[in-house]
Design a protein around this motif. Structure first.
Motif, PDB file in Angstrom:
ATOM      1  N   THR A  20      12.503   2.130  -1.278  1.00  0.00           N
ATOM      2  CA  THR A  20      13.957   2.357  -1.100  1.00  0.00           C
ATOM      3  C   THR A  20      14.743   2.477  -2.415  1.00  0.00           C
ATOM      4  OG1 THR A  20      14.371  -0.022  -0.894  1.00  0.00           O
ATOM      5  CG2 THR A  20      13.995   1.191   1.157  1.00  0.00           C
ATOM      6  N   TRP A  21      14.055   2.516  -3.550  1.00  0.00           N
ATOM      7  CA  TRP A  21      14.773   2.690  -4.829  1.00  0.00           C
ATOM      8  C   TRP A  21      15.367   4.095  -4.885  1.00  0.00           C
ATOM      9  CZ3 TRP A  21      12.195   4.002 -10.120  1.00  0.00           C
ATOM     10  CH2 TRP A  21      13.151   3.961 -11.137  1.00  0.00           C
ATOM     11  N   ASP A  44       9.907  -1.701   1.522  1.00  0.00           N
ATOM     12  CA  ASP A  44      10.028  -2.322   0.203  1.00  0.00           C
ATOM     13  C   ASP A  44      11.476  -2.229  -0.276  1.00  0.00           C
ATOM     14  OD1 ASP A  44       8.584  -3.386  -2.267  1.00  0.00           O
ATOM     15  OD2 ASP A  44       9.832  -1.763  -3.069  1.00  0.00           O
ATOM     16  N   HIS A 112      10.832  -9.701  -9.754  1.00  0.00           N
ATOM     17  CA  HIS A 112      10.819  -8.255  -9.997  1.00  0.00           C
ATOM     18  C   HIS A 112      10.190  -7.882 -11.356  1.00  0.00           C
ATOM     19  CE1 HIS A 112      13.196  -4.455  -8.642  1.00  0.00           C
ATOM     20  NE2 HIS A 112      12.140  -4.100  -9.338  1.00  0.00           N
ATOM     21  N   TRP A 113      10.509  -8.668 -12.391  1.00  0.00           N
ATOM     22  CA  TRP A 113       9.961  -8.424 -13.739  1.00  0.00           C
ATOM     23  C   TRP A 113       9.718  -9.758 -14.434  1.00  0.00           C
ATOM     24  CZ3 TRP A 113       8.766  -3.740 -15.985  1.00  0.00           C
ATOM     25  CH2 TRP A 113       9.247  -2.590 -15.343  1.00  0.00           C
ATOM     26  N   ASN A 159       5.280  -6.127 -11.827  1.00  0.00           N
ATOM     27  CA  ASN A 159       5.263  -5.717 -13.235  1.00  0.00           C
ATOM     28  C   ASN A 159       4.649  -6.778 -14.155  1.00  0.00           C
ATOM     29  OD1 ASN A 159       6.679  -3.071 -13.062  1.00  0.00           O
ATOM     30  ND2 ASN A 159       8.337  -4.349 -12.259  1.00  0.00           N
ATOM     31  N   GLN A 180       3.157  -6.203  -7.666  1.00  0.00           N
ATOM     32  CA  GLN A 180       3.569  -4.811  -7.421  1.00  0.00           C
ATOM     33  C   GLN A 180       3.761  -4.127  -8.769  1.00  0.00           C
ATOM     34  OE1 GLN A 180       7.533  -2.656  -5.923  1.00  0.00           O
ATOM     35  NE2 GLN A 180       6.629  -3.879  -4.305  1.00  0.00           N
ATOM     36  N   TYR A 206       3.420   1.042  -6.819  1.00  0.00           N
ATOM     37  CA  TYR A 206       4.769   1.654  -6.757  1.00  0.00           C
ATOM     38  C   TYR A 206       4.791   2.978  -7.508  1.00  0.00           C
ATOM     39  CZ  TYR A 206       6.729  -0.196 -11.344  1.00  0.00           C
ATOM     40  OH  TYR A 206       7.025  -0.491 -12.645  1.00  0.00           O
ATOM     41  N   SER A 211       7.684   8.935  -9.105  1.00  0.00           N
ATOM     42  CA  SER A 211       9.117   9.126  -8.834  1.00  0.00           C
ATOM     43  C   SER A 211       9.416  10.611  -8.607  1.00  0.00           C
ATOM     44  CB  SER A 211       9.982   8.570  -9.975  1.00  0.00           C
ATOM     45  OG  SER A 211       9.995   7.168  -9.937  1.00  0.00           O
ATOM     46  N   GLY A 212       8.478  11.327  -8.047  1.00  0.00           N
ATOM     47  CA  GLY A 212       8.686  12.754  -7.731  1.00  0.00           C
ATOM     48  C   GLY A 212       8.012  13.688  -8.731  1.00  0.00           C
ATOM     49  N   VAL A 215       4.639  15.583  -7.401  1.00  0.00           N
ATOM     50  CA  VAL A 215       4.490  16.189  -6.064  1.00  0.00           C
ATOM     51  C   VAL A 215       3.943  17.624  -6.102  1.00  0.00           C
ATOM     52  CG1 VAL A 215       6.173  14.673  -4.937  1.00  0.00           C
ATOM     53  CG2 VAL A 215       6.929  16.872  -5.880  1.00  0.00           C
ATOM     54  N   ILE A 247       3.848   2.512  -1.551  1.00  0.00           N
ATOM     55  CA  ILE A 247       5.221   2.489  -1.020  1.00  0.00           C
ATOM     56  C   ILE A 247       6.023   3.731  -1.435  1.00  0.00           C
ATOM     57  CG2 ILE A 247       5.443   0.001  -0.623  1.00  0.00           C
ATOM     58  CD1 ILE A 247       6.541  -0.314  -3.482  1.00  0.00           C
ATOM     59  N   LYS A 249       8.686   6.659  -1.566  1.00  0.00           N
ATOM     60  CA  LYS A 249      10.095   6.729  -1.137  1.00  0.00           C
ATOM     61  C   LYS A 249      10.478   8.174  -0.855  1.00  0.00           C
ATOM     62  CE  LYS A 249      14.472   7.889  -2.334  1.00  0.00           C
ATOM     63  NZ  LYS A 249      14.995   9.161  -2.921  1.00  0.00           N
ATOM     64  N   SER A 250      11.272   8.372   0.168  1.00  0.00           N
ATOM     65  CA  SER A 250      11.949   9.656   0.337  1.00  0.00           C
ATOM     66  C   SER A 250      13.206   9.431   1.144  1.00  0.00           C
ATOM     67  CB  SER A 250      11.044  10.664   1.048  1.00  0.00           C
ATOM     68  OG  SER A 250      11.785  11.833   1.293  1.00  0.00           O
ATOM     69  N   THR A 252      14.401  12.054   2.613  1.00  0.00           N
ATOM     70  CA  THR A 252      14.344  13.242   3.469  1.00  0.00           C
ATOM     71  C   THR A 252      13.450  12.935   4.675  1.00  0.00           C
ATOM     72  OG1 THR A 252      14.290  14.441   1.359  1.00  0.00           O
ATOM     73  CG2 THR A 252      13.880  15.744   3.356  1.00  0.00           C
ATOM     74  N   ASN A 259       4.667  11.625   4.455  1.00  0.00           N
ATOM     75  CA  ASN A 259       3.994  10.667   3.569  1.00  0.00           C
ATOM     76  C   ASN A 259       3.197   9.607   4.331  1.00  0.00           C
ATOM     77  OD1 ASN A 259       5.155  12.102   1.517  1.00  0.00           O
ATOM     78  ND2 ASN A 259       6.776  10.622   1.082  1.00  0.00           N
TER      79      ASN A 259
END
Ligand SMILES: NC(=O)C1=CN([C@@H]2O[C@H](COP(=O)(O)OP(=O)(O)OC[C@H]3O[C@@H](n4cnc5c(N)ncnc54)[C@H](OP(=O)(O)O)[C@@H]3O)[C@@H](O)[C@H]2O)C=CC1
Ligand SMILES: O=C1CO[C@H](CO)[C@@H](O)[C@@H]1O
Length: 297
Positions: A20-21, A44, A112-113, A159, A180, A206, A211-212, A215, A247, A249-250, A252, A259
């Motif tokens: 969901t980022w 996530d 998270h970090w 991380n 993760q 992740y 991040s695209g 693809v 995980i 994300k999209s 769309t 996915n």
């Protein structure tokens, strides 16, 4: 049923989750609904994604208004942001996330970090990224109390490199169930995988699509063609066949469904090896670049 992995905590994590980022607040609700409709049972989230309220409204619709899915059938992860590492901030940060998501408990809560920032207020939007040194032990002991309090089923990290994991394992009363990290054929982290396998720490992959950025990757395209699947399908399936949860994300809805459509083919050993051989230590989410913290260098 989607395959899952039994965490050291005894709970099962479904192997394909929905990221969901950067899911815009105006689109994320529909995207989460599309994910649940497509069959995802793992979402996530993170406080720093600033969309947990909208994600929560989508759950409310599915769990309560439509009554189509039971809470216990969905695995929900969120993450403690860097400004809330001090003892007194950990539980309140989780409680804000639970309230935003409209939930009584999380399935998995991650640090998270391994990086702490100075606390200025509870508002992540206005908080900065000035580094502060808080021992992970201080934070981890508070995370363990969240399990004791029944607010989270499992706790883990995100991380963390091998050195960071060894430190937490040296004092953890409740061992981290998961780590993760960024993982894909171009950053396959075989040594981290070996260490995590040996110590029963599940890995979640992740940014499986960079991040695209991957693809349309031509190296993966020929393998995808062979199986008559898309490049994102092959990238996600590579992770699942390695027993990572993944995980993508999209925002769309058609891509959200695409996915998840990876349970009707298997990448053969030779192609898995070709994908493994694409490793070039290519990190798309690098804290050295965005905070000047060279965690992985
Ligand atoms: N723990 C951590 O520190 C981190 C965790 N994460 C988690 O991992 C998740 C996934 O990683 P993320 O970096 O978001 O990126 P991904 O690798 O999942 O890629 C997402 C991007 O790919 C596009 N995309 C998705 N599916 C397709 C498709 N089938 N065809 C073409 N394009 C597609 C999306 O576009 P569009 O949305 O427009 O469809 C978006 O731009 C995050 O959302 C977050 O939950 C990510 C980074 C760090
Ligand atoms: O999950 C993530 C994506 O967003 C954050 C930045 O806003 C990253 O720090 C983080 O790793």
């Amino acid at each position: 049923m989607e395959p899952s992995y039994k965490l050291s905590s005894g709970h099962n994590i479904p192997l394909v989750g929905f990221g969901t980022w950067k899911a815009e607040t105006t689109l994320v609700g529909k995207a989460v609904e599309a994910a649940l409709d497509a069959g995802y049972r793992h979402i996530d989230c993170a406080a720093v994604y600033l969309n947990e309220k909208e994600v929560g409204e989508a759950f409310t619709k599915k769990f309560i208004t439509e009554g189509k899915i039971k809470r216990e059938d969905v695995f929900i992860t969120s993450k403690l942001w860097n400004t809330f590492h001090k003892k007194q901030h950990v539980r309140p940060a989780l409680e804000r996330t639970l309230s935003d998501l409209g939930l009584q408990y999380l399935d998995l809560y991650l640090v998270h970090w391994p990086v702490a920032f100075e606390y200025s207020s509870d508002d992540i939007k206005t908080s900065g990224s000035t580094q502060e040194f808080v021992s992970i032990r201080e934070t981890w002991e508070e995370m363990e109390k969240l399990v004791d309090a029944g607010l989270v089923k499992s706790i883990g990290l995100s991380n963390f490199n091998v050195q960071g994991l060894m430190e937490v394992l040296s004092y953890a009363r409740i061992k981290p169930a998961a780590n993760q990290v960024e993982l894909h054929p171009f950053l396959s982290q075989p040594e981290l995988k070996k260490f995590c396998d040996k110590n029963n720490i599940h890995l979640t992959a992740y940014s499986p699509l960079g991040s695209g950025a991957f693809v349309d990757n031509q190296e993966v395209a020929s393998i995808a063609k062979k199986y008559n699947k898309s490049i994102p399908n092959v990238l996600c399936k590579w992770a699942v066949q390695k027993n990572f949860s993944v995980i993508p994300k999209s925002s769309t809805p058609s891509r959200v469904a695409e996915n998840f459509d990876i349970f009707n083919f298997t990448i053969d050993e030779a192609d898995m090896l070709s994908l493994d051989n694409m490793d070039k230590n290519l990190r798309t989410c690098d804290p050295a670049k965005f905070w000047g913290v060279p965690l992985f260098n």
